[in-house]
Design a protein around this motif. Structure first.
Motif, PDB file in Angstrom:
ATOM      1  N   PHE A   1      45.837  56.424  36.213  1.00 31.07           N
ATOM      2  CA  PHE A   1      46.210  54.902  36.038  1.00 31.07           C
ATOM      3  C   PHE A   1      44.832  54.196  35.874  1.00 31.07           C
ATOM      4  N   GLU A   2      43.842  54.558  36.314  1.00 35.24           N
ATOM      5  CA  GLU A   2      42.492  53.978  35.816  1.00 35.24           C
ATOM      6  C   GLU A   2      42.005  54.223  34.549  1.00 35.24           C
ATOM      7  N   ASP A   3      42.615  55.182  33.961  1.00 38.08           N
ATOM      8  CA  ASP A   3      42.327  55.467  32.515  1.00 38.08           C
ATOM      9  C   ASP A   3      43.433  54.801  31.631  1.00 38.08           C
ATOM     10  N   LEU A   4      44.612  54.674  32.262  1.00 35.52           N
ATOM     11  CA  LEU A   4      45.761  54.174  31.338  1.00 35.52           C
ATOM     12  C   LEU A   4      45.711  52.754  31.539  1.00 35.52           C
ATOM     13  N   CYS A   5      45.340  51.962  32.767  1.00 34.46           N
ATOM     14  CA  CYS A   5      45.394  50.662  32.700  1.00 34.46           C
ATOM     15  C   CYS A   5      44.143  49.764  33.117  1.00 34.46           C
ATOM     16  N   THR A   6      44.310  48.487  32.640  1.00 34.85           N
ATOM     17  CA  THR A   6      42.954  47.711  33.279  1.00 34.85           C
ATOM     18  C   THR A   6      43.153  47.590  34.502  1.00 34.85           C
ATOM     19  N   ILE A   7      42.166  47.177  35.279  1.00 35.29           N
ATOM     20  CA  ILE A   7      41.804  46.990  36.805  1.00 35.29           C
ATOM     21  C   ILE A   7      42.952  45.912  37.031  1.00 35.29           C
ATOM     22  N   SER A   8      42.981  44.724  36.070  1.00 39.15           N
ATOM     23  CA  SER A   8      43.781  43.897  36.565  1.00 39.15           C
ATOM     24  C   SER A   8      45.482  44.048  36.443  1.00 39.15           C
ATOM     25  N   GLU A   9      45.596  45.091  35.528  1.00 39.15           N
ATOM     26  CA  GLU A   9      47.026  45.565  35.317  1.00 39.15           C
ATOM     27  C   GLU A   9      47.363  46.554  36.493  1.00 39.15           C
ATOM     28  N   LEU A  10      46.481  47.269  36.821  1.00 39.22           N
ATOM     29  CA  LEU A  10      46.877  48.091  38.089  1.00 39.22           C
ATOM     30  C   LEU A  10      46.879  47.204  39.396  1.00 39.22           C
ATOM     31  N   LYS A  11      45.992  46.313  39.663  1.00 43.37           N
ATOM     32  CA  LYS A  11      46.376  45.431  40.740  1.00 43.37           C
ATOM     33  C   LYS A  11      47.542  44.786  40.672  1.00 43.37           C
ATOM     34  N   ALA A  12      48.058  44.337  39.528  1.00 43.33           N
ATOM     35  CA  ALA A  12      49.308  43.436  39.446  1.00 43.33           C
ATOM     36  C   ALA A  12      50.477  44.392  39.683  1.00 43.33           C
ATOM     37  N   LEU A  13      50.436  45.758  39.292  1.00 41.97           N
ATOM     38  CA  LEU A  13      51.532  46.641  39.636  1.00 41.97           C
ATOM     39  C   LEU A  13      51.326  46.871  41.275  1.00 41.97           C
TER      40      LEU A  13
END
Length: 102
Positions: free
Chosen positions: A31-43
């Motif tokens: 997920f670190e590779d797939l998403c931005t940090i902001s996207e991952l935090k939102a998920l």
């Protein structure tokens, strides 16, 4: 049932990739590779909102503890009640796993 508009080869490959993950660390890496940090935090925030709603917490408590907006809490609640049951499947399974470990 999932949204038929999302069903295609691209989405199938993504879901298969997620299911191929075997550890929490692999999840972080993917997920670190797939998403931005902001996207991952939102998920992560949305999933915590779902967990808290499922556990009976109030909007005020959820907003205070997660920093989510009331609009986000409302949207997640709508998904819990009228969505594809994705949150329910995962929350039920995670609850069963936690009960088994005790």
């Amino acid at each position: 049932m999932s949204n038929p508009k999302l069903k295609d080869d691209l989405h199938d490959h993504l879901m298969e990739a997620i299911l191929a993950l075997q550890t929490v660390e692999e999840g972080y890496q993917f997920f670190e590779d797939l998403c931005t940090i902001s996207e991952l935090k939102a998920l992560a925030q949305r999933f915590e909102v779902a967990r808290m709603l499922n556990a009976g917490h109030t909007y005020e408590d959820i907003v205070a503890r997660t920093g989510a907006s009331t609009a986000t809490v409302s949207r997640v609640k709508r998904c819990l009640h009228y969505g594809a049951d994705g949150y329910k499947i995962v929350l039920d399974r995670m609850g069963a796993e936690q009960n088994t470990r005790r």
